[in-house]
Motif scaffolding. Structure first.
Motif, PDB file in Angstrom:
ATOM      1  N   MET A   1      74.947   2.406  10.346  1.00 41.66           N
ATOM      2  CA  MET A   1      73.805   2.530   9.486  1.00 41.66           C
ATOM      3  C   MET A   1      73.138   3.891   9.686  1.00 41.66           C
ATOM      4  O   MET A   1      72.700   4.499   8.709  1.00 41.66           O
ATOM      5  N   ALA A   2      73.075   4.347  10.929  1.00 41.85           N
ATOM      6  CA  ALA A   2      72.481   5.662  11.185  1.00 41.85           C
ATOM      7  C   ALA A   2      73.288   6.751  10.492  1.00 41.85           C
ATOM      8  O   ALA A   2      72.713   7.698   9.946  1.00 41.85           O
ATOM      9  N   ALA A   3      74.609   6.624  10.474  1.00 41.19           N
ATOM     10  CA  ALA A   3      75.456   7.620   9.808  1.00 41.19           C
ATOM     11  C   ALA A   3      75.192   7.632   8.308  1.00 41.19           C
ATOM     12  O   ALA A   3      75.122   8.706   7.696  1.00 41.19           O
ATOM     13  N   VAL A   4      75.028   6.466   7.703  1.00 38.42           N
ATOM     14  CA  VAL A   4      74.736   6.383   6.271  1.00 38.42           C
ATOM     15  C   VAL A   4      73.374   7.003   5.975  1.00 38.42           C
ATOM     16  O   VAL A   4      73.225   7.796   5.042  1.00 38.42           O
ATOM     17  N   ILE A   5      72.374   6.655   6.771  1.00 37.85           N
ATOM     18  CA  ILE A   5      71.035   7.219   6.564  1.00 37.85           C
ATOM     19  C   ILE A   5      71.076   8.738   6.685  1.00 37.85           C
ATOM     20  O   ILE A   5      70.521   9.452   5.847  1.00 37.85           O
ATOM     21  N   GLY A   6      71.737   9.235   7.718  1.00 37.48           N
ATOM     22  CA  GLY A   6      71.838  10.676   7.903  1.00 37.48           C
ATOM     23  C   GLY A   6      72.537  11.353   6.745  1.00 37.48           C
ATOM     24  O   GLY A   6      72.109  12.417   6.286  1.00 37.48           O
ATOM     25  N   ASP A   7      73.606  10.734   6.249  1.00 38.95           N
ATOM     26  CA  ASP A   7      74.330  11.289   5.109  1.00 38.95           C
ATOM     27  C   ASP A   7      73.447  11.341   3.864  1.00 38.95           C
ATOM     28  O   ASP A   7      73.386  12.356   3.173  1.00 38.95           O
ATOM     29  N   VAL A   8      72.730  10.251   3.594  1.00 35.28           N
ATOM     30  CA  VAL A   8      71.872  10.184   2.411  1.00 35.28           C
ATOM     31  C   VAL A   8      70.709  11.166   2.512  1.00 35.28           C
ATOM     32  O   VAL A   8      70.364  11.847   1.546  1.00 35.28           O
ATOM     33  N   LEU A   9      70.109  11.261   3.686  1.00 33.26           N
ATOM     34  CA  LEU A   9      68.956  12.145   3.850  1.00 33.26           C
ATOM     35  C   LEU A   9      69.348  13.603   4.089  1.00 33.26           C
ATOM     36  O   LEU A   9      68.507  14.498   4.003  1.00 33.26           O
ATOM     37  N   GLY A  10      70.612  13.829   4.424  1.00 33.62           N
ATOM     38  CA  GLY A  10      71.074  15.187   4.655  1.00 33.62           C
ATOM     39  C   GLY A  10      70.584  15.785   5.951  1.00 33.62           C
ATOM     40  O   GLY A  10      70.415  17.000   6.059  1.00 33.62           O
ATOM     41  N   ARG A  11      70.344  14.938   6.925  1.00 35.91           N
ATOM     42  CA  ARG A  11      69.919  15.429   8.241  1.00 35.91           C
ATOM     43  C   ARG A  11      70.394  14.444   9.313  1.00 35.91           C
ATOM     44  O   ARG A  11      70.648  13.279   9.035  1.00 35.91           O
ATOM     45  N   PRO A  12      70.513  14.908  10.542  1.00 33.95           N
ATOM     46  CA  PRO A  12      71.018  14.036  11.601  1.00 33.95           C
ATOM     47  C   PRO A  12      70.073  12.860  11.871  1.00 33.95           C
ATOM     48  O   PRO A  12      68.855  13.022  11.881  1.00 33.95           O
ATOM     49  N   VAL A  13      70.659  11.708  12.044  1.00 34.96           N
ATOM     50  CA  VAL A  13      69.921  10.510  12.419  1.00 34.96           C
ATOM     51  C   VAL A  13      70.754   9.835  13.509  1.00 34.96           C
ATOM     52  O   VAL A  13      71.966   9.717  13.381  1.00 34.96           O
ATOM     53  N   ARG A  14      70.101   9.421  14.573  1.00 37.09           N
ATOM     54  CA  ARG A  14      70.847   8.717  15.611  1.00 37.09           C
ATOM     55  C   ARG A  14      70.153   7.411  15.940  1.00 37.09           C
ATOM     56  O   ARG A  14      68.944   7.276  15.791  1.00 37.09           O
ATOM     57  N   TYR A  15      70.928   6.456  16.371  1.00 36.40           N
ATOM     58  CA  TYR A  15      70.424   5.151  16.779  1.00 36.40           C
ATOM     59  C   TYR A  15      70.347   5.122  18.296  1.00 36.40           C
ATOM     60  O   TYR A  15      71.269   5.573  18.979  1.00 36.40           O
ATOM     61  N   GLN A  16      69.251   4.618  18.814  1.00 31.22           N
ATOM     62  CA  GLN A  16      69.114   4.435  20.251  1.00 31.22           C
ATOM     63  C   GLN A  16      68.433   3.102  20.494  1.00 31.22           C
ATOM     64  O   GLN A  16      67.287   2.904  20.070  1.00 31.22           O
ATOM     65  N   GLN A  17      69.148   2.185  21.128  1.00 34.31           N
ATOM     66  CA  GLN A  17      68.555   0.888  21.423  1.00 34.31           C
ATOM     67  C   GLN A  17      67.554   1.047  22.562  1.00 34.31           C
ATOM     68  O   GLN A  17      67.840   1.697  23.567  1.00 34.31           O
ATOM     69  N   VAL A  18      66.382   0.470  22.385  1.00 34.18           N
ATOM     70  CA  VAL A  18      65.311   0.546  23.375  1.00 34.18           C
ATOM     71  C   VAL A  18      65.338  -0.732  24.208  1.00 34.18           C
ATOM     72  O   VAL A  18      65.449  -1.832  23.649  1.00 34.18           O
ATOM     73  N   PRO A  19      65.236  -0.627  25.518  1.00 31.08           N
ATOM     74  CA  PRO A  19      65.178  -1.845  26.336  1.00 31.08           C
ATOM     75  C   PRO A  19      64.012  -2.736  25.888  1.00 31.08           C
ATOM     76  O   PRO A  19      62.953  -2.245  25.469  1.00 31.08           O
ATOM     77  N   GLY A  20      64.209  -4.044  25.980  1.00 29.20           N
ATOM     78  CA  GLY A  20      63.236  -5.002  25.488  1.00 29.20           C
ATOM     79  C   GLY A  20      61.821  -4.784  25.984  1.00 29.20           C
ATOM     80  O   GLY A  20      60.867  -4.826  25.197  1.00 29.20           O
ATOM     81  N   GLU A  21      61.659  -4.567  27.265  1.00 28.95           N
ATOM     82  CA  GLU A  21      60.308  -4.397  27.805  1.00 28.95           C
ATOM     83  C   GLU A  21      59.647  -3.126  27.277  1.00 28.95           C
ATOM     84  O   GLU A  21      58.442  -3.106  27.037  1.00 28.95           O
ATOM     85  N   ALA A  22      60.423  -2.064  27.077  1.00 31.57           N
ATOM     86  CA  ALA A  22      59.867  -0.830  26.503  1.00 31.57           C
ATOM     87  C   ALA A  22      59.448  -1.069  25.052  1.00 31.57           C
ATOM     88  O   ALA A  22      58.401  -0.581  24.613  1.00 31.57           O
ATOM     89  N   PHE A  23      60.254  -1.829  24.311  1.00 30.94           N
ATOM     90  CA  PHE A  23      59.928  -2.189  22.928  1.00 30.94           C
ATOM     91  C   PHE A  23      58.596  -2.935  22.890  1.00 30.94           C
ATOM     92  O   PHE A  23      57.704  -2.613  22.100  1.00 30.94           O
ATOM     93  N   LYS A  24      58.447  -3.900  23.781  1.00 33.11           N
ATOM     94  CA  LYS A  24      57.208  -4.682  23.837  1.00 33.11           C
ATOM     95  C   LYS A  24      56.025  -3.813  24.258  1.00 33.11           C
ATOM     96  O   LYS A  24      54.943  -3.890  23.658  1.00 33.11           O
ATOM     97  N   GLU A  25      56.207  -2.984  25.264  1.00 35.68           N
ATOM     98  CA  GLU A  25      55.128  -2.111  25.736  1.00 35.68           C
ATOM     99  C   GLU A  25      54.664  -1.156  24.646  1.00 35.68           C
ATOM    100  O   GLU A  25      53.469  -0.899  24.508  1.00 35.68           O
ATOM    101  N   ASP A  26      55.599  -0.640  23.853  1.00 37.16           N
ATOM    102  CA  ASP A  26      55.226   0.242  22.735  1.00 37.16           C
ATOM    103  C   ASP A  26      54.329  -0.493  21.744  1.00 37.16           C
ATOM    104  O   ASP A  26      53.350   0.061  21.246  1.00 37.16           O
ATOM    105  N   MET A  27      54.671  -1.748  21.459  1.00 40.55           N
ATOM    106  CA  MET A  27      53.841  -2.527  20.536  1.00 40.55           C
ATOM    107  C   MET A  27      52.459  -2.783  21.125  1.00 40.55           C
ATOM    108  O   MET A  27      51.447  -2.640  20.431  1.00 40.55           O
ATOM    109  N   LEU A  28      52.413  -3.144  22.395  1.00 38.58           N
ATOM    110  CA  LEU A  28      51.123  -3.410  23.042  1.00 38.58           C
ATOM    111  C   LEU A  28      50.250  -2.157  23.041  1.00 38.58           C
ATOM    112  O   LEU A  28      49.044  -2.233  22.804  1.00 38.58           O
ATOM    113  N   ARG A  29      50.875  -0.995  23.248  1.00 40.59           N
ATOM    114  CA  ARG A  29      50.147   0.271  23.264  1.00 40.59           C
ATOM    115  C   ARG A  29      49.507   0.581  21.913  1.00 40.59           C
ATOM    116  O   ARG A  29      48.485   1.258  21.841  1.00 40.59           O
ATOM    117  N   THR A  30      50.105   0.084  20.833  1.00 42.18           N
ATOM    118  CA  THR A  30      49.563   0.350  19.501  1.00 42.18           C
ATOM    119  C   THR A  30      48.570  -0.710  19.055  1.00 42.18           C
ATOM    120  O   THR A  30      48.100  -0.677  17.921  1.00 42.18           O
TER     121      THR A  30
END
Length: 81
Positions: A1-30
């Motif tokens: 999906m990242a490759a398709v998005i990058g192709d459509v937008l014409g710029r590099p896009v990469r996927y990086q899975q975030v560890p669960g606790e970091a994902f949760k902490e980011d939400m709590l921070r917001t």
């Protein structure tokens, strides 16, 4: 999906899975509540473990729109705005 998005937008896009606790902490921070953050994390874990594989993709349960078509029709215009 990242490759398709990058192709459509014409710029590099990469996927990086975030560890669960970091994902949760980011939400709590917001400002997301503990319960909502935990619920979103639980849903992400369930999806990673195959939740979406419970129903076979058939014409009855899906749309003819491909991910690339959605990116072209919706994502690119929004990104270019």
């Amino acid at each position: 999906m990242a490759a398709v998005i990058g192709d459509v937008l014409g710029r590099p896009v990469r996927y990086q899975q975030v560890p669960g606790e970091a994902f949760k902490e980011d939400m709590l921070r917001t400002g997301v509540s503990e319960g909502i953050a935990q619920g979103r994390l639980d849903m992400a874990v369930a999806k990673n473990e195959g939740l979406d594989n419970g129903v076979a993709r058939t014409p009855e349960w899906s749309t003819p729109t491909t991910f690339r078509r959605w990116c072209l029709d919706v994502l690119k215009p929004a990104a270019d705005a």
